[in-house]
Enzyme design. Sequence first.
Site, PDB file in Angstrom:
ATOM      1  N   ARG A 362       0.539  -1.159   0.322  1.00  0.00           N
ATOM      2  CA  ARG A 362      -0.019   0.030  -0.087  1.00  0.00           C
ATOM      3  C   ARG A 362       0.817   1.456  -0.235  1.00  0.00           C
ATOM      4  O   ARG A 362       1.739   1.716   0.881  1.00  0.00           O
ATOM      5  CB  ARG A 362      -1.078   0.059   1.195  1.00  0.00           C
ATOM      6  CG  ARG A 362      -1.764   1.386   1.425  1.00  0.00           C
ATOM      7  CD  ARG A 362      -2.862   1.782   1.685  1.00  0.00           C
ATOM      8  NE  ARG A 362      -3.409   2.764   1.867  1.00  0.00           N
ATOM      9  CZ  ARG A 362      -4.408   2.505   3.178  1.00  0.00           C
ATOM     10  NH1 ARG A 362      -4.384   2.149   3.329  1.00  0.00           N
ATOM     11  NH2 ARG A 362      -5.403   3.619   2.992  1.00  0.00           N
ATOM     12  N   ARG A 371      -6.490   1.026  -3.219  1.00  0.00           N
ATOM     13  CA  ARG A 371      -5.376   0.498  -2.579  1.00  0.00           C
ATOM     14  C   ARG A 371      -5.012  -1.318  -2.962  1.00  0.00           C
ATOM     15  O   ARG A 371      -5.770  -1.971  -2.792  1.00  0.00           O
ATOM     16  CB  ARG A 371      -5.621   0.638  -0.862  1.00  0.00           C
ATOM     17  CG  ARG A 371      -6.659  -0.485  -0.348  1.00  0.00           C
ATOM     18  CD  ARG A 371      -7.850   0.155  -0.900  1.00  0.00           C
ATOM     19  NE  ARG A 371      -7.875   1.322  -0.792  1.00  0.00           N
ATOM     20  CZ  ARG A 371      -8.881   2.176   0.604  1.00  0.00           C
ATOM     21  NH1 ARG A 371      -8.828   1.311   1.516  1.00  0.00           N
ATOM     22  NH2 ARG A 371      -8.786   3.471   0.272  1.00  0.00           N
ATOM     23  N   ASP A 374      -6.171  -3.141   2.316  1.00  0.00           N
ATOM     24  CA  ASP A 374      -6.480  -1.969   3.505  1.00  0.00           C
ATOM     25  C   ASP A 374      -6.780  -3.064   4.451  1.00  0.00           C
ATOM     26  O   ASP A 374      -7.663  -3.798   4.405  1.00  0.00           O
ATOM     27  CB  ASP A 374      -7.334  -0.885   3.046  1.00  0.00           C
ATOM     28  CG  ASP A 374      -7.990  -0.218   3.823  1.00  0.00           C
ATOM     29  OD1 ASP A 374      -6.789   0.052   4.807  1.00  0.00           O
ATOM     30  OD2 ASP A 374      -8.851   0.597   4.284  1.00  0.00           O
ATOM     31  N   ASP A 376      -8.805  -3.271   8.409  1.00  0.00           N
ATOM     32  CA  ASP A 376      -9.295  -2.123   9.832  1.00  0.00           C
ATOM     33  C   ASP A 376     -10.015  -3.197  10.860  1.00  0.00           C
ATOM     34  O   ASP A 376     -10.320  -3.721  10.729  1.00  0.00           O
ATOM     35  CB  ASP A 376     -10.373  -1.138   8.557  1.00  0.00           C
ATOM     36  CG  ASP A 376     -10.022  -0.528   7.675  1.00  0.00           C
ATOM     37  OD1 ASP A 376      -9.018   0.361   8.170  1.00  0.00           O
ATOM     38  OD2 ASP A 376     -11.096  -0.427   6.473  1.00  0.00           O
TER      39      ASP A 376
END
Length: 803
Positions: A362, A371, A374, A376
Site C-alpha cells: 500500500r 490500495r 487495506d 481495519d
Amino acid sequence: MASHAKDTIIINDLVLVLSVSDYPGNGANIREQPIRLSLSISHDISKAAFMDDIGYSIDYASVSSLLENRLPQIQYPALEELVASIFDLVFNHPGDIQQVRITAIQENSPLQPARITYKATRTKSGEIQIPDEFILQDLRCMTLIGVHPHERTQKQPLFLDITVRRRMERKRSAHFLFCGLAISICTHSKSLNVSTLEAFALSVARHVLEFTNETNDEVTVEVAKPMALAFAKSARISITRRQDDFHLASASLRNQDSMQTKNTQTRSDLHIVAIALGSNLGDRFANIETALRLLEVPRTLLEGLDDRAEISVINTSFMYETAPMYVTDQPRFANCACMIETNLQPVVLLSLLKKIEDVVGRVPSIRNGPRAVDLDILLYDGSVIDTRPEDSRRDLENLIGELVVPHPRMAEREFVLRPLNDMIPDFVHPIYGKTVRTLLHDVVSKRPCDDPPMLKVIPFPEYPCDSAPTPHGLSSTPSTTKYWIVAGTDTGGKPTPHKTRIMATLNVTPDSFSDGSRHNTIPAALEYVTTSVKSYADIIDIGGYSTRPHAECISENEEINRVVPVIRAIRDQDNEDVRGVLISVDTFRCEVAEAAVRAGANCINDVYAFTGPDYPLVQASTEHLLKMRDLARRLCVPVILMHSRGDAGSNKEYGDYDGNLVRAIQSELGDKVDKIVRGRGGMRRWLIVVDPGFGFSKPVDAQYTLLRNIASITADDHGNHLAGYPVLVGTSKKSFLGALLQRPDLEGTYKGRKTSPKERGWATAATVACAVQQGASVVRVHDVPEMRDVVAVASAIWRESDS
C-alpha cells in the site's frame, strides 16, 4: 368453594439487626447491620374470611416473632444464606405455609448510597419456578455522555438500577458478588465514551452478563440521567437482555470444535477481533491472502514484540467483488473479513496492520482511494475504544493514526457488514444495540435499485508456480489465474445466481463406471480436454481413482502416475485456451492432491470431504481432515467437498433424519465444513464449494426429492453450517438415473429399459436443467457439448442473462 391461590399475606418492611457479610465468602467481614425483610405468603384466605377466624389463616404476628427471635442468633456469610434460613423457618411454621416470596434489603451496605436487595420465591416441596433477583439500586457512576458538545466537557453522574434474574439450583454454594459487580460496573462506566443513554445501558447490560458468566442469567438495566432535562428529575432508560441477545464474537468463536487446542478455549489473555480486508490494486486476491499469512507472524514484522505475541486467524468470510464507495472512479474491490484470536492490545494490533499494509504494497493515496490492501479493526471483544482526545471526537474527520472501535463507519457499509454476517450474524453491536444481520438488512433496504450488487467470488491460484519462501519465512502466495462469480445480491439482499459453470469429467482410469479406458492415454485425454474447452467447459476434473462400488484399490504412486502426466501435458499445450484451462484433481489423498497441484492443477475435488473413506468416522478420519486442510490452506486452492458415507453403494439409511436428505447433508457435510473452515489452521471460507453427493450412499427415490431442493441445502437457516456456500451438482450418467429408466410407468405405456451409462445422456440433461433452476454454481458432466446447450437454455429460462 373456589380456590384463591393468588391470595397473599404480607409482612412488609420488618427491620432486624442481623450479622451479615458485606463480602460473601469472607467471614471476617460479617458485621451487625439493619436488614429490611418483606415476606409475601401465598395462602387461600377465603375460609378465614368467611368464618372471620384467624385460625384458618397464617398468623403473621407469630411468623414475625419467629423471625425476630431466631434470626439474630446466627451469622450469615451472604444474603442468600439469610434468606435460606428464613425459608427453613417459615416452612416449619405450624400454619402450613406452602409458598413464600422473601425480599431482603441490606439497608446500610458498603456501597452507600446504593442498596443491595435479594428476592427469592420457594415452595415447601422445594420447587424453584420463579427466578431469584439480585438487585443493585441507585448505583452512582461517573461517565462522559451526551449528544451536545457542552455535555462532553466533563463526566456527569448517572444512577443505575441493576436487576439480575437467575434460576437457582437447589444445591448452590456460590454467592452473588454484589460489591464486586458494583465496582466492576463503575470502572466500566468510566471507560465508556458514548453519546446516548441507550448505548450506555446496552454496554452495561453486556458487561453485567459477562461478569456474572451464567448462561441463563437475565439482566435489567435502568439508567437515570439527572442532568438531561431542565424541568424533570431525570431522563430514564430501561432495557432487559439475556446472553442469547449478545452472540459476542468472543462467545460464539471461543467455543470452537475439537480441532482447536484446549489452550485456545481456556486462556483469558486472548482476545477475539474482527478485521476487514480490501484490495483493488494488483492481484487483489493474492494481496489479501498474503496479508492474512503475515498476520500470523507478528514478531517478524513489528519490532519490540516479545516471544509471547501471537495471532491466529480462526474464521473467514466469503470473498466479494464490490463497487468502490465514496470515490467511485477506481477499480472494483475484493472485500472480505476475518476473525482473529490474539493477545495483542488494540493499539499494538493497529500498528501491526499498518505494517502489513506497507509490506503488501500500500502506498499513500487519496482517502478511500485505491490500495493494494487495506486492513481495519472492526470489533475487539465487543469493546468500545476511542484513542482520540476527548475534544476531537465530534466527527470522523480526524481518524488518521487513531483507533475507534467498533469501526465508526461499519453500519453504513454493506461491503463490511456482509462479510461479518457470514461469520457472526447474531453479534450485537455494542453501540447501536442491533445484530450484524439487522444492520445489514437496514443498509440493503436503503440501497438504490441501480446500485451494483456485491458479487460472491472464488479465486483460483496459478500452478505450477514458484514456492520460494518470502523474507518473512512464509511460502509465497500463488498468483491468481482466474476467478469465478458464483452469486450476487440484489437490492432486497437475496442471492442472485450467476453463470452456472461446467466441469468436464476426465477419468484417466481403466475402470470408471461411465468411460473406463476411453481417456486413460495422454493423446485421448488431450483430445477430450480440447473438445471440452472448445465447448466452453470452465474446468476439467481429472481423476485417477475410480469411486464406483467395488472399484480396484490402487496405490498413491499409481494414482499420481495416472494424473500428473495428463496435467503436465495440458499445461504444455500450444493452444492458449487449452493450456490455460482450470484443472481440478479428483482425489481424496494428500500426496496425490499436492503432486497434482504442484504440476498445474488449480482445485481439489474430494468425494470424502477430507475425512477419507472410513465410515463411520474414526480417529484416523480426523487426522486425515487436518492433513488435507493444512495442505489446501498452504496451496491456497479451492476445494470441492462432497457428502458421502464411505463406499458409494452402502450406508443408505437416513432414519435419524426421517429420510430427509437435505437435513442429513446439512448436518453431516456441514459438520465437516465447519471443522475445515473454523478454528486455528482453518481454510478460507471463500475457497469452499459443496457437493450434495448424488449417487453416493443415497436411496434412489430420495435423490429426486433432493434434486428439487438443492437450493435448500445452503439456505440461510439458523445453525446451517452450509449457508451461503456455492454448490456443485454431479448427476451425470449415474446409476440412480438408470434405476428410474428401468421402471415401467404407472399407465403401462412405458415398459422401462435397462441402460448403460453412455445411454443416460438425456436423463442427465433433465437433472442438469433442474440444477440450473435450483441455482447450482457448477454442474459436473461428461458430455460437455450437449450439456453446455442444456445449461444455456435452462439459464435463459430460469435466470437473468449474465456473464
